[in-house]
Design a protein around this motif. Structure first.
Motif, mmCIF file in Angstrom:
data_model
loop_
_atom_site.group_PDB
_atom_site.id
_atom_site.type_symbol
_atom_site.label_atom_id
_atom_site.label_comp_id
_atom_site.label_asym_id
_atom_site.label_seq_id
_atom_site.Cartn_x
_atom_site.Cartn_y
_atom_site.Cartn_z
ATOM 1 N N SER A 29 0.817 -1.217 0.000
ATOM 2 C CA SER A 29 0.000 0.000 0.000
ATOM 3 C C SER A 29 0.847 1.261 0.000
ATOM 4 O O SER A 29 0.491 2.254 -0.648
ATOM 5 C CB SER A 29 -0.943 -0.001 1.203
ATOM 6 N N LEU A 73 1.896 1.919 -3.535
ATOM 7 C CA LEU A 73 0.762 2.423 -4.309
ATOM 8 C C LEU A 73 0.529 3.905 -4.011
ATOM 9 O O LEU A 73 0.312 4.703 -4.921
ATOM 10 C CB LEU A 73 -0.499 1.623 -3.999
ATOM 11 N N HIS A 74 0.573 4.253 -2.727
ATOM 12 C CA HIS A 74 0.394 5.655 -2.319
ATOM 13 C C HIS A 74 1.451 6.535 -2.975
ATOM 14 O O HIS A 74 1.122 7.564 -3.589
ATOM 15 C CB HIS A 74 0.480 5.768 -0.796
ATOM 16 N N ARG A 93 3.325 6.041 -5.620
ATOM 17 C CA ARG A 93 3.181 6.125 -7.077
ATOM 18 C C ARG A 93 2.003 7.004 -7.477
ATOM 19 O O ARG A 93 2.122 7.832 -8.377
ATOM 20 C CB ARG A 93 2.993 4.741 -7.679
ATOM 21 N N ALA A 94 0.853 6.787 -6.841
ATOM 22 C CA ALA A 94 -0.345 7.547 -7.208
ATOM 23 C C ALA A 94 -0.167 9.033 -6.911
ATOM 24 O O ALA A 94 -0.507 9.888 -7.745
ATOM 25 C CB ALA A 94 -1.571 6.994 -6.475
ATOM 26 N N VAL A 95 0.381 9.364 -5.750
ATOM 27 C CA VAL A 95 0.573 10.770 -5.380
ATOM 28 C C VAL A 95 1.627 11.414 -6.285
ATOM 29 O O VAL A 95 1.441 12.541 -6.745
ATOM 30 C CB VAL A 95 0.923 10.908 -3.881
ATOM 31 N N LEU A 141 -9.066 11.781 -3.108
ATOM 32 C CA LEU A 141 -8.320 11.261 -1.969
ATOM 33 C C LEU A 141 -8.803 11.902 -0.677
ATOM 34 O O LEU A 141 -9.040 11.223 0.331
ATOM 35 C CB LEU A 141 -6.824 11.498 -2.175
ATOM 36 N N GLN A 145 -3.663 3.135 4.740
ATOM 37 C CA GLN A 145 -3.127 2.837 3.416
ATOM 38 C C GLN A 145 -3.861 1.648 2.780
ATOM 39 O O GLN A 145 -4.168 1.669 1.598
ATOM 40 C CB GLN A 145 -1.626 2.556 3.481
ATOM 41 N N ARG A 201 -6.117 1.562 -0.856
ATOM 42 C CA ARG A 201 -5.561 0.794 -1.977
ATOM 43 C C ARG A 201 -6.415 0.874 -3.243
ATOM 44 O O ARG A 201 -5.880 1.114 -4.324
ATOM 45 C CB ARG A 201 -5.383 -0.678 -1.604
ATOM 46 N N TYR A 211 -5.815 4.133 -5.129
ATOM 47 C CA TYR A 211 -4.502 4.198 -5.769
ATOM 48 C C TYR A 211 -4.453 3.294 -7.002
ATOM 49 O O TYR A 211 -3.951 3.697 -8.052
ATOM 50 C CB TYR A 211 -3.394 3.776 -4.795
ATOM 51 N N TYR A 251 -6.474 4.738 -9.906
ATOM 52 C CA TYR A 251 -5.802 5.888 -10.512
ATOM 53 C C TYR A 251 -4.608 5.450 -11.352
ATOM 54 O O TYR A 251 -4.441 5.881 -12.494
ATOM 55 C CB TYR A 251 -5.370 6.868 -9.428
ATOM 56 N N LEU A 252 -3.779 4.583 -10.808
ATOM 57 C CA LEU A 252 -2.592 4.135 -11.535
ATOM 58 C C LEU A 252 -2.966 3.304 -12.754
ATOM 59 O O LEU A 252 -2.303 3.380 -13.787
ATOM 60 C CB LEU A 252 -1.668 3.349 -10.597
#
Length: 108
Positions: free
Chosen positions: A13, A16-17, A19-21, A36, A77, A81, A84, A87-88
């Protein structure tokens, strides 16, 4: 579930956080940060942080900072998930799962 999403499901997680942010920052994607912010109170409740789930609009600036920095609570987190991964998967990063850039209007 697509192969890209399957690959993302295997990541921790915190990854993922990050990468997405990072991707949302790069794209100046306020819409993601707003989603978010909307999701954080429910994620706090899902993680058992019931007091924190009562966040109000007056706390928005603090929530923005929370969204932009790595959250320390693994339970939060975990609860975030799906946000994230979605979004990714939709917007991807070059060289990572979902690596094709698509605009909000294109299958978003």
């Amino acid at each position: 579930m697509s192969d890209d999403a399957s690959e993302l499901e295997r990541l921790p997680s915190t990854e993922l956080h990050e990468r997405a942010v990072a991707l949302a920052r790069h794209r100046w994607d306020i819409r993601f940060f707003w989603r978010l912010l909307e999701a954080i109170p429910a994620a706090e409740a899902a993680a058992g942080n019931l007091d924190a789930s009562d966040a109000s609009i007056a706390q928005a600036s603090g929530l923005v900072q929370e969204a932009l920095s790595a959250e320390d609570d693994p339970g939060v987190q975990e609860a975030l998930r799906p946000l994230y991964i979605d979004y990714l998967t939709r917007h991807g990063e070059e060289g990572t799962p979902g690596g094709t850039e698509r605009g909000e209007g294109e299958g978003a």
